[in-house]
Write a protein that holds these residues in place. Structure first.
Motif, short mmCIF file in Angstrom:
data_model
loop_
_atom_site.label_atom_id
_atom_site.label_comp_id
_atom_site.label_asym_id
_atom_site.label_seq_id
_atom_site.Cartn_x
_atom_site.Cartn_y
_atom_site.Cartn_z
N VAL A 128 30.23 26.94 48.85
CA VAL A 128 30.08 27.75 47.91
C VAL A 128 29.41 29.12 48.31
CG1 VAL A 128 27.57 26.99 46.90
CG2 VAL A 128 29.14 28.37 45.45
N SER A 129 28.91 28.82 49.43
CA SER A 129 28.28 29.95 50.09
C SER A 129 29.63 31.41 50.73
CB SER A 129 27.09 30.16 51.30
OG SER A 129 26.24 29.26 50.55
N VAL A 130 30.30 29.64 51.54
CA VAL A 130 31.28 30.95 51.68
C VAL A 130 31.90 31.48 50.67
CG1 VAL A 130 33.83 30.51 53.34
CG2 VAL A 130 32.15 29.07 54.00
N VAL A 131 32.98 31.27 49.27
CA VAL A 131 33.64 31.87 48.34
C VAL A 131 32.36 32.59 47.91
CG1 VAL A 131 34.35 31.12 46.18
CG2 VAL A 131 34.49 29.40 48.45
N SER A 132 30.93 32.64 47.93
CA SER A 132 30.73 33.64 47.45
C SER A 132 30.32 35.20 48.43
CB SER A 132 29.07 32.82 46.33
OG SER A 132 28.40 32.84 47.59
N ALA A 133 30.54 35.07 49.03
CA ALA A 133 30.18 36.54 50.68
C ALA A 133 31.84 36.59 50.64
CB ALA A 133 30.41 35.31 51.75
N THR A 157 22.32 37.14 54.86
CA THR A 157 23.39 37.87 55.85
C THR A 157 24.63 38.49 55.23
OG1 THR A 157 23.61 35.98 56.65
CG2 THR A 157 21.61 36.63 57.46
N ARG A 158 25.37 37.94 54.57
CA ARG A 158 26.81 38.17 54.03
C ARG A 158 26.12 39.79 54.18
NH1 ARG A 158 25.69 35.73 48.29
NH2 ARG A 158 25.14 37.04 46.97
N ALA A 159 27.88 40.43 54.34
CA ALA A 159 27.54 42.01 53.95
C ALA A 159 27.86 42.35 53.03
CB ALA A 159 28.93 42.22 54.57
N VAL A 160 28.48 41.70 51.98
CA VAL A 160 28.10 42.35 50.36
C VAL A 160 27.06 41.56 49.49
CG1 VAL A 160 29.68 42.29 48.18
CG2 VAL A 160 31.32 42.51 50.82
N ALA A 161 26.00 42.24 48.68
CA ALA A 161 25.38 41.94 47.50
C ALA A 161 24.31 40.77 48.45
CB ALA A 161 26.13 41.23 46.50
N PRO A 162 23.61 41.01 50.10
CA PRO A 162 23.19 39.66 49.67
C PRO A 162 22.00 39.63 48.89
CG PRO A 162 22.69 41.86 51.64
CD PRO A 162 23.87 41.80 50.56
N LEU A 163 21.51 38.50 49.38
CA LEU A 163 20.44 38.00 48.49
C LEU A 163 19.06 38.75 49.46
CD1 LEU A 163 18.93 35.90 46.61
CD2 LEU A 163 18.44 34.38 48.93
N ARG A 164 18.31 39.49 47.96
CA ARG A 164 16.75 40.30 48.84
C ARG A 164 16.41 40.42 47.35
NH1 ARG A 164 17.09 45.44 47.36
NH2 ARG A 164 19.29 46.45 47.63
#
Ligand code: DC
Length: 227
Positions: free
Chosen positions: A106-111, A193-200
């Motif tokens: 799911v983390s890959v898809v949501s990136a 660390t994803r480029a779009v909408a990273p967790l922060r």
């Protein structure tokens, strides 16, 4: 005396297994609001992709799937710990979507940017109606930056892995703490660390570290913020 109304749009973000869902459900029940766990949408897209043997590395294919997928989220039909029913193609996939294979992918898809855009738009439409507790990773930063209250619920990876471990053992299933911890750390890494909408946390979020707090204490703290 002026009576203050509680915040109408509540954004609740944080890493995997930080207790967001439990907190969100309790808050929504207490306030009489809609509870919406946005993670189920990313899980649903991942589940469909796996069912159809789609290539998860193909961003265009997965984005098209997210744009077209009919994910039906309904009030819970069973009292088995679920927060809602997730129905895809007439099938109840509420628990299926929480299997190891979905967890691992799911983390890959949501990136993917296109996936996020398609799902965030739907989430935003629902959130803007108000009287909602929306739970996810990017609700306060991207989906509903105008939220009246933003909470970022954090806890150490070790504590989160322990909670997940206890949950599985309590269900009577086998669990390996080290393995769970490894997966929690890996999901944190991809989500943040994803480029779009990273967790922060949003700049105006209240950060709550729940390492040394139990669920009741966290709820009490957030209800205090709602006053
Ligand atoms: O909260 P969860 O574990 O069910 O979320 C599943 C995945 O979906 C998680 O790896 C991060 C992603 N997610 C996201 O990127 N943005 C959200 N608003 C909610 C979840």
């Amino acid at each position: 005396m002026i009576k203050k109304t509680p915040p109408s749009i509540i954004a609740l973000d944080g890493p995997a297994a930080s207790g967001k869902s439990t907190l969100g459900r309790t808050l929504a029940d207490t306030l009489g609001y809609l509870f919406f766990d946005t993670g189920v949408m990313y899980r649903a897209v991942t589940w469909i992709a796996l069912q159809h043997d789609l290539n998860l590395s193909d961003e265009a294919v997965i984005t098209e799937l997210a744009q077209k997928a009919q994910i039906d989220i309904q009030p819970p039909s069973k009292n088995d710990g679920r927060a809602c029913d997730v129905i895809i193609g007439g099938k109840d996939v509420t628990w299926d979507m929480r299997n190891d294979e979905v967890d691992a992918n799911v983390s890959v898809v949501s990136a993917y940017a296109g996936v996020r855009q398609a799902l965030s738009e739907q989430q935003r439409r629902i959130g803007l109606r108000g009287r909602v507790v929306m739970v996810g990773r990017d609700i306060g930063t991207v989906v509903l930056p105008e939220a009246d209250l933003k909470v970022y619920l954090d806890a150490s990876a070790e504590e989160r892995a322990k909670r997940r471990f206890d949950e599985i053992i309590a269900r009577g299933d086998p669990a390996d703490y080290e393995e769970i911890l490894r997966k929690v750390i890996e999901r944190d890494r991809i989500d943040s660390t994803r480029a779009v909408a990273p967790l922060r946390p949003a700049d105006d979020a209240v950060i709550i570290d729940s390492d040394k707090m139990n669920a009741e204490q966290v709820v009490a703290r957030v209800m205090e913020l709602c006053k």
